[in-house]
Each structure stands twice: as structure tokens, then as C-alpha cells.
Design a protein around this motif. Structure first.
Motif, PDB file in Angstrom:
ATOM      1  N   GLY A   1       0.825  -1.204   0.000  1.00 37.28           N
ATOM      2  CA  GLY A   1       0.000   0.000   0.000  1.00 37.28           C
ATOM      3  C   GLY A   1       0.858   1.252   0.000  1.00 37.28           C
ATOM      4  O   GLY A   1       1.538   1.561   0.983  1.00 37.28           O
ATOM      5  N   VAL A   2       0.841   1.982  -1.096  1.00 37.47           N
ATOM      6  CA  VAL A   2       1.644   3.197  -1.227  1.00 37.47           C
ATOM      7  C   VAL A   2       0.937   4.352  -0.521  1.00 37.47           C
ATOM      8  O   VAL A   2      -0.209   4.658  -0.831  1.00 37.47           O
ATOM      9  N   MET A   3       1.629   4.971   0.422  1.00 43.60           N
ATOM     10  CA  MET A   3       1.082   6.129   1.133  1.00 43.60           C
ATOM     11  C   MET A   3       1.442   7.401   0.376  1.00 43.60           C
ATOM     12  O   MET A   3       2.615   7.762   0.271  1.00 43.60           O
ATOM     13  N   GLN A   4       0.416   8.061  -0.163  1.00 49.15           N
ATOM     14  CA  GLN A   4       0.610   9.314  -0.902  1.00 49.15           C
ATOM     15  C   GLN A   4       0.099  10.462  -0.042  1.00 49.15           C
ATOM     16  O   GLN A   4      -1.069  10.487   0.346  1.00 49.15           O
ATOM     17  N   THR A   5       0.965  11.405   0.260  1.00 45.01           N
ATOM     18  CA  THR A   5       0.598  12.522   1.121  1.00 45.01           C
ATOM     19  C   THR A   5       0.014  13.678   0.309  1.00 45.01           C
ATOM     20  O   THR A   5       0.109  13.704  -0.918  1.00 45.01           O
ATOM     21  N   TYR A   6      -0.554  14.648   1.032  1.00 45.11           N
ATOM     22  CA  TYR A   6      -1.021  15.864   0.355  1.00 45.11           C
ATOM     23  C   TYR A   6       0.155  16.564  -0.320  1.00 45.11           C
ATOM     24  O   TYR A   6       0.020  17.112  -1.415  1.00 45.11           O
ATOM     25  N   GLY A   7       1.300  16.543   0.338  1.00 41.97           N
ATOM     26  CA  GLY A   7       2.496  17.143  -0.259  1.00 41.97           C
ATOM     27  C   GLY A   7       2.911  16.442  -1.537  1.00 41.97           C
ATOM     28  O   GLY A   7       3.313  17.080  -2.515  1.00 41.97           O
ATOM     29  N   ASN A   8       2.818  15.106  -1.553  1.00 38.59           N
ATOM     30  CA  ASN A   8       3.130  14.353  -2.773  1.00 38.59           C
ATOM     31  C   ASN A   8       2.249  14.800  -3.931  1.00 38.59           C
ATOM     32  O   ASN A   8       2.734  15.071  -5.036  1.00 38.59           O
TER      33      ASN A   8
END
Length: 475
Positions: A152-159
């Protein structure tokens, strides 16, 4: 911290059209109102900040509403592939700890809520997230998992923010831009279109599923200026194309693997502006894209976007120009890590650098060329053989519509290439295709077998699944 993107966009340009789907046009103000309503319904279910809420839906306005509603609450959206089996979806729900899964149709799980059930739910007031923390996880996407369990790839708001900024610095922005979304929103190529829409203030035309003829019609009739696609989609569109695209269409952003040279050449002749791009789920979409002034670099994925760094490594050494090795990238759109998987995270993230597992090289001018996945690399008699190179040659033959190449075990050479082809109307023998390859490739690169099939296995993003092809090999 930065203002909630949809909330801010609805304040700045409320009357601009955010979404079209052929039946309705939704302004940013209307989309905000709908997202708030959905957030209130999620709050009634008991969803709170930090919870994981899965979304198992095809592209639709409803799906966009849910994604923004989840972000308004400050929960995390788990985007799930609708083509997965029930067991695969359930595994992701368990591993992620998802509290609910909102789906188009009934799903055999106690956490499932269908859209028809959801829209009739009661509402409850909540504290909406008016500011985004760049380090907070916004979305999770599980990778395809060619070996072992998916991650599961965690994508942040910054990403997502930096991915959008990097893209617009490369492609530019027009007030009348409208992005055709024919790739699934549960893949990063599709989700990133939605993120760009609210950040840039541009419209998105939603296709529930890809249809080449319809896509061509939309570009011609609906003032579409940009489209994201993979090469197989473009091949189908070129085949269906009856007239040139209007001058207003300015970018066909093509990712998901190297674009075959013959397809690039056909698009050039048709004045279709193809910009090959390289990116992945772990980088929230693009890492590099071929800019307009460098279209003569056929086959290149371009230079890194403004916020990204790329280098090539092999055995711990940084490679020089034109030397192949693993593509390693760094920048603020690189994922936070893999959800609940510190071991897998540590294996690919080192000092901020992401080790992609992809093979490529950078030429003397700084342009990236992606050769193949490291896991797909064929080593035959000590020589590196890249399946994409063989596929590109096979596609140059007029009778070949699609091609896929894998490595199979060989007692003499260790591995040898084995090809599968889908034919256009017409007939050709295996030996004739081998001879065609012999005229264009070194002998060790010519497939040992070339098998004609009716179709090639592809995932929901139309990427070729070579691990499935290997199961088709006739020994």
C-alpha cells in the motif's frame, strides 16, 4: 499547511466547470456542496480523521464527490481496483484496516456500503479539514504485486501538490484547459488528474471506461486539450482516427511503460502531440516528461520535472551518460512509504532516494530512457535483453497489433526471449516473424518462440502483465 484545495478553488472560481460526464456539468461550487453533503453522510457512519475509507468504484462524478468528502473529514482514501477479485479486495481491506468500502455495486463484506445506500443515509455535522498538512497521508493505492502480496503506497497531500506543480511547470496551463480522464481514478494517473483539476482550476471530462472511438469524438467536439493514456490506448485511437485533432488539443500524456517507436512515428505523421512520461504510484505520478521542445528525442521519457532528481545506479555505483542501471529518484512527490510495511519501505527508500526497480539510462544531454522493469530483464548468455526493445521491433511489422515478451529458462543460455503477438487482419508464420526480427536485432535477442494469441493480459491501466504472460509459455 495549505488551504483545502476544493474549498479554496470553490471560493476563487466558483462558477468554473469542474466536471463533465456527458450528462451533467458540475461547477467547483457545486462540487464543494456535494462533497460537504457526502462528508456529512460519512460522519453519520462514524468516519473520523485518520480513518481509512475504501472506494471501489468506476470513474464517475459520484466517485469524485466521495474522494473529496473523505479529504474534508481528514480520513484516508483507499482507492481500490474494480478488476480485483473479491479475495484480493478483502485482503486490502484487512491489511489497510479500512472501516468502510463505498462501492458501485453490492460487495460481499460487512464493511461495504453501496452508492444507492449511501446517498439515502442521514447526515451529521462534523469538523471539516480546511487546511491540509503536507505530511498527512491523503490516499493509499496498493501496487499490483507481481511477486508476493501487494504493498500500500502512502501518498501525502504534499506528494500530490508537488506532482501537480511539477506537471504544470512542464506542460504549462491555459484557462480553457480540459483534461480527458479515460484512465481509472483508482490508478495514480487518473487520481492525479483530479488533484490537478482543483489545484489548477480546470475542467475534467470523465469517461467511465475507455472507448477509443468515443475518446476521439470528445477531443474533436468537446474542446479537450489534454489526455492521459498508455500506449495501447493511443494505438486504438490512432486506428479509429478519421480526421486530425483540432489545434486546441495540445498534449497526449503517455505513460505506463516505453512508447513503441513505430507508434510515436505514426502520431508524428498525424500531428498528435505525444509527450512520453515516466512515473509510478510511489511518486504520485510523473517523475520525468518529454517537454515540447525535445520531441525529437524519440523514445525518451524526457528530463526530470522541476522538483525531481534522477540518477542511474548499478552495484552501488552512479553510472555515467548512456550507461544502463537502476533508475533512482528523489523529490517531494516520492511516497511517505508503504502502509504497515516498514521492511518493504526500507528496501526501496534510502536517504530520501527511491530505488524504482526500473532499468534505464540518461544520455549525454540529460534525457532519461526507460528500458524495462528490472524484474522483467532477460539475461541470456550473460547479455542483457530488454523485452520492450523486442516488442518495439515486432510492432514495426504491419501485421502485428500487440506484442509482449518474457524470459523463459533455457539450459544453454540461462534465459531466452519468448514472444506473444496479437495480429491485425492478415496472416504470418512464426518463421517469417523471426526472420523479420533477425534483420533488426542481434541473434540472442530474437525470440525463441513467437506465439499468436487473441489478446494480451493487461491490468486496469492497460499495462502489460508480463508475470501473467509467463504462465502462457508452452515449453
Amino acid at each position: 499547511m495549505i488551504p483545502n484545495w476544493l474549498l479554496q478553488r470553490a471560493h476563487i472560481t466558483p462558477n468554473r466547470i469542474a466536471l463533465h460526464d456527458g450528462t451533467e456539468a458540475v461547477s467547483f461550487a457545486e462540487l464543494h456542496e456535494r462533497a460537504v453533503k457526502r462528508a456529512r453522510q460519512l460522519a453519520y457512519l462514524g468516519v473520523k480523521k485518520g480513518d481509512v475509507v475504501a472506494v471501489l468504484m468506476k470513474n464517475s462524478v459520484h466517485m469524485v464527490e466521495i474522494i473529496h468528502a473523505i479529504q474534508y473529514i481528514g480520513a484516508i482514501a483507499l482507492l481500490q481496483n474494480v478488476r480485483l477479485s473479491v479475495e484480493e479486495v478483502r485482503w486490502q481491506l484487512e491489511h489497510s484496516g479500512a472501516r468502510f468500502v463505498v462501492c458501485d455495486e453490492s460487495f460481499p463484506d460487512e464493511r461495504a456500503v453501496t452508492w444507492n445506500e449511501f446517498v439515502h443515509m442521514n447526515e451529521r455535522d462534523g469538523q471539516w479539514q480546511t487546511m491540509y498538512n503536507f505530511d498527512d497521508v491523503a490516499t493509499i493505492m496498493y501496487t499490483s504485486g507481481t511477486t508476493g502480496k501487494p504493498k500500500g503506497v502512502m501518498q501525502t497531500y504534499g506528494n500530490h501538490w508537488w506532482s501537480a506543480i511539477g506537471s504544470v511547470l512542464n506542460l504549462g496551463l491555459r484557462e480553457d484547459d480540459c483534461w480527458l480522464a479515460a484512465v481509472p481514478f483508482f490508478h495514480v494517473s487518473g487520481l492525479s488528474i483530479l488533484m490537478r483539476s482543483v489545484i489548477y482550476g480546470i475542467g475534467v471530462y470523465i469517461m467511465s471506461s475507455f472507448d477509443a472511438k468515443r475518446a476521439n469524438e470528445l477531443i474533436a467536439q468537446r474542446n479537450i486539450t489534454i489526455m492521459s493514456a498508455v500506449s495501447t490506448m493511443v494505438q486504438q485511437m490512432v486506428k479509429e482516427l478519421k480526421q486530425p485533432y483540432p489545434p486546441s488539443f495540445r498534449c497526449m500524456l503517455v505513460g505506463g511503460g516505453p512508447v513503441p517507436a513505430p507508434l510515436l512515428q505514426r502520431c508524428d505523421r498525424l500531428n498528435i502531440p505525444v509527450y512520453q512520461t515516466y512515473g509510478m504510484t510511489e511518486t504520485a505520478s510523473q517523475v520525468a516528461t518529454l517537454s515540447p521542445e525535445a520531441r525529437h528525442k524519440h523514445g525518451s521519457a524526457g528530463k526530470p520535472l522541476f522538483h525531481m532528481n534522477i540518477r542511474i545506479e548499478k552495484d552501488g555505483e552512479i553510472m555515467h551518460a548512456n550507461e544502463a542501471g537502476e533508475i533512482v529518484v528523489k523529490g517531494p512527490s516520492v511516497m511517505k512509504g508503504y502502509w504497515r510495511n516498514k521492511q518493504a519501505t526500507a528496501a526501496v527508500l534510502k536517504d530520501g532516494w527511491l530505488y524504482t526497480g526500473d532499468i534505464g539510462y540518461i544520455d549525454e544531454e540529460g534525457f532519461l530512457y526507460v528500458l524495462d522493469r528490472r524484474s522483467d530483464l532477460i539475461i541470456s548468455g550473460g547479455e542483457n535483453v530488454y523485452p520492450a526493445e523486442i516488442e518495439s521491433v515486432l510492432l514495426q511489422h504491419e501485421v502485428v497489433k500487440e506484442a509482449g515478451v518474457v524470459g523463459v529458462a533455457d539450459e544453454t543460455w540461462g534465459q531466452v526471449p519468448y514472444a506473444f503477438v496479437v495480429l491485425n487482419d492478415g496472416h504470418i508464420t512464426e518463421e517469417q516473424l523471426k526472420q523479420f526480427c533477425m534483420n533488426k536485432l542481434a541473434k540472442y535477442k530474437v525470440p525463441k518462440r513467437i506465439q499468436v494469441v487473441d489478446y494480451l493480459p493487461r491490468n486496469a491501466a492497460n499495462k502489460l502483465m508480463r508475470h501473467e504472460l509467463k504462465k502462457w509459455v508452452k515449453q
